[in-house]
Write an enzyme that holds these catalytic residues in place. Structure first.
Site, short mmCIF file in Angstrom:
data_model
loop_
_atom_site.label_atom_id
_atom_site.label_comp_id
_atom_site.label_asym_id
_atom_site.label_seq_id
_atom_site.Cartn_x
_atom_site.Cartn_y
_atom_site.Cartn_z
N TYR A 97 11.13 0.22 -2.42
CA TYR A 97 12.10 0.98 -3.19
C TYR A 97 13.44 0.26 -3.17
O TYR A 97 13.61 -0.73 -2.45
CB TYR A 97 12.26 2.39 -2.60
CG TYR A 97 12.73 2.43 -1.16
CD1 TYR A 97 14.07 2.62 -0.85
CD2 TYR A 97 11.84 2.27 -0.10
CE1 TYR A 97 14.52 2.67 0.46
CE2 TYR A 97 12.28 2.30 1.22
CZ TYR A 97 13.61 2.50 1.49
OH TYR A 97 14.05 2.52 2.80
N ALA B 221 0.80 -1.22 0.00
CA ALA B 221 0.00 0.00 0.00
C ALA B 221 0.84 1.28 0.00
O ALA B 221 0.50 2.25 -0.68
CB ALA B 221 -0.94 -0.01 1.20
N ARG B 222 1.91 1.30 0.76
CA ARG B 222 2.65 2.55 0.96
C ARG B 222 3.55 2.92 -0.22
O ARG B 222 4.11 4.00 -0.25
CB ARG B 222 3.50 2.44 2.22
CG ARG B 222 4.57 1.34 2.18
CD ARG B 222 5.16 1.17 3.54
NE ARG B 222 6.12 0.06 3.65
CZ ARG B 222 6.63 -0.35 4.79
NH1 ARG B 222 6.28 0.23 5.93
NH2 ARG B 222 7.49 -1.34 4.83
N GLU B 223 3.66 2.03 -1.20
CA GLU B 223 4.55 2.27 -2.33
C GLU B 223 3.81 3.06 -3.41
O GLU B 223 3.55 2.57 -4.51
CB GLU B 223 5.09 0.93 -2.83
CG GLU B 223 5.92 0.23 -1.75
CD GLU B 223 6.21 -1.24 -2.02
OE1 GLU B 223 5.93 -1.72 -3.14
OE2 GLU B 223 6.72 -1.92 -1.11
N GLU C 180 11.91 -2.87 -8.33
CA GLU C 180 11.85 -1.97 -7.16
C GLU C 180 12.27 -0.57 -7.62
O GLU C 180 13.43 -0.35 -7.98
CB GLU C 180 12.78 -2.47 -6.05
CG GLU C 180 12.41 -3.83 -5.47
CD GLU C 180 11.39 -3.74 -4.36
OE1 GLU C 180 10.97 -2.60 -4.02
OE2 GLU C 180 11.01 -4.79 -3.82
N ASN D 50 2.35 -9.98 -0.91
CA ASN D 50 3.47 -10.51 -1.69
C ASN D 50 4.22 -11.62 -0.96
O ASN D 50 5.31 -12.03 -1.38
CB ASN D 50 4.44 -9.40 -2.08
CG ASN D 50 5.30 -9.77 -3.27
OD1 ASN D 50 4.82 -10.33 -4.24
ND2 ASN D 50 6.59 -9.47 -3.19
N TYR E 151 17.77 -11.40 -0.68
CA TYR E 151 17.41 -12.25 0.44
C TYR E 151 16.42 -13.31 -0.01
O TYR E 151 15.86 -13.23 -1.10
CB TYR E 151 16.77 -11.41 1.54
CG TYR E 151 15.55 -10.65 1.04
CD1 TYR E 151 14.27 -11.13 1.24
CD2 TYR E 151 15.71 -9.44 0.36
CE1 TYR E 151 13.17 -10.44 0.77
CE2 TYR E 151 14.61 -8.75 -0.12
CZ TYR E 151 13.35 -9.25 0.08
OH TYR E 151 12.26 -8.57 -0.39
N HIS F 292 7.32 -2.54 -7.48
CA HIS F 292 7.43 -2.27 -6.05
C HIS F 292 8.31 -1.05 -5.83
O HIS F 292 8.85 -0.47 -6.77
CB HIS F 292 8.05 -3.48 -5.33
CG HIS F 292 7.17 -4.67 -5.25
ND1 HIS F 292 6.60 -5.10 -4.06
CD2 HIS F 292 6.75 -5.55 -6.19
CE1 HIS F 292 5.87 -6.18 -4.29
NE2 HIS F 292 5.95 -6.47 -5.58
#
Length: 436
Positions: free
Chosen positions: A320, A190-192, A393, A265, A370, A318
């Protein structure tokens, strides 16, 4: 007169900002940690999986810094733990709310200016290309595009969210004989906010450049029907825009009495919860009750599976970090198509860099960062068999964490523009590969 207009404009912007703003992050701090032992890494991984700490960058390996947002009322507690573990730290942002306040003021100014421009031009709605629109504005935009060219453009409702919003997808089918498809989605976190803006920009450019007879876009859209979903998480996106919880990441499913939301995700039904995800409902990487448990996930899976065998490309945006990811995330092993994926992604990244020098690292999720299981990228490649499956990203880099997810709206057009240029060349390479 100009001074009077400037005063009225500024006053109106501040009034809009003060009405809309709720300040949930006052004195929250962004702290940079410098783990240098395996013990530090294990400690941070345990924090990520079992607490509500908000990790802005990934926990990778010793001597790789990690940025984490710490709530004001928990700061002393965690600093005490860092000292016990001899874990070096420094404050990067002393009050995250100030960063969010600045973004909100700028966004209020941008929205007011767009409203003034639309009135001046006699348009019913302000233009949203290149800004952080509301989800309702995005829905209106998609409907307008379909109404302007109903022969080639349609809006598809692929299902409802937990709170009852429609997940809207636009399809652009310029060639009625086309049987192959590509998929682009944004906003699963949501915050992206920069990601839905990027999807809207891409829709605009696809249509305009096709109509202006751009040879590359003509070739792309004559081969493929393009499906674009500007937000896979409308509930979370609207919550991040209207509740004061600007940094909300997950969906809005009520997981327990204390915490809400699932990281969509980490919820996809492939190698679910096999690493890089959390079973703690309060974690930002909470993977959900089971694989594919969330209605938003189910809607996307159902739609893409209904066209299985026709997809040539899957892309999820996505933020960042400035990474261009290939599979896999759930394992350090590489897929059989890795070399072709790498070369195709690198071509797109190079074209993007040529616009204004923005550099992206290219490679597999697990190789560059990762382990992360249950992601869209791996699911699309393994479950749907889409050879060209990727995650991008967007900016800023992880070293620019003083802004992180709160990318100023003034920077959005440049990011959208360069990303589209990179995607255009990338799709051109995918076209060449699939024509062989």
């Amino acid at each position: 007169m100009n001074r009077l207009f400037s005063f009225v404009f500024t006053f109106a912007c501040l009034a809009i900002w003060s009405i809309n703003s709720e300040r949930a992050y006052v004195h929250d701090k962004l702290v940079r940690l410098e783990p240098f032992t395996d013990e530090h890494i294990h400690y941070l991984q345990a924090l990520e999986e079992t607490t509500s700490l908000d990790f802005w960058t990934e926990i990778m390996a010793p001597n790789r810094s990690v940025d984490v947002r710490i709530r004001a009322n928990e700061y002393d507690q965690y600093v005490s733990q860092f000292k016990q573990y001899s874990l070096p730290y420094e404050i990067i942002v002393n009050d995250i709310q100030e960063v969010i306040d600045n973004e909100e003021k700028e966004l209020a100014q941008d929205r007011l200016m767009r409203q003034i421009q639309s009135r001046w031009l006699g348009e019913a709605e302000p233009r949203i290309v290149g800004t952080y629109a509301t989800y309702k504005q995005m829905e209106t935009y998609l409907d307008e595009k379909a109404a302007a060219d109903p022969t080639h453009i349609k809006v598809i409702d692929i299902g409802k969210t937990y709170e009852g919003r429609s997940i809207k997808v636009i399809s652009i089918k310029m060639n009625p004989a086309s049987t192959r498809n590509i998929w682009i989605d944004c906003g699963i976190h949501a915050r992206e906010w920069i990601t839905p803006a990027t999807c809207i920009w891409s829709i605009e450019e696809f249509i305009n450049e096709y109509n202006n007879r751009d040879p590359i876009i003509r070739q792309i859209l004559d081969k493929w029907t393009v499906y674009v979903a500007p937000s896979l998480n409308p509930d979370g996106y609207e919550y991040s825009q209207t509740s004061g919880n600007r940094l909300w990441r997950k969906n809005r499913f009520p997981t327990n009495a204390l915490c809400n939301g699932v990281d969509l995700n980490r919820n996809y039904p492939w190698k679910w919860n096999t690493g890089g995800a959390s079973t703690s409902a309060c974690s930002e990487t909470y993977c959900g009750r089971s694989a594919g448990s969330e209605i938003e996930t189910q809607n996307v899976v159902k739609f893409l599976e209904s066209l299985k065998g026709t997809w040539d490309m899957y892309m999820s945006f996505h933020a960042y970090g400035q990474w261009w990811f290939t599979p896999y995330g759930y394992t350090t092993g590489l897929p059989k198509d890795y070399q072709k994926q790498l070369a195709t992604a690198q071509a797109g990244a190079n074209a993007l860099t040529a616009v204004r020098g923005t550099k992206y690292a290219v490679g597999s999720i697990s190789g560059l960062l990762y382990i992360a299981s249950g992601s869209t990228c791996d699911w699309a490649y393994d479950s749907l068999g889409i050879k060209h499956s990727y995650t991008i990203e967007l900016p800023p880099t992880q070293q620019q964490s003083n802004i992180g997810f709160v990318l100023p709206v003034s920077e959005a057009p440049a990011v959208c523009r360069e990303t589209y240029v990179g995607m255009k060349e990338f799709l051109n390479k995918v076209h060449e590969d699939t024509a062989q």
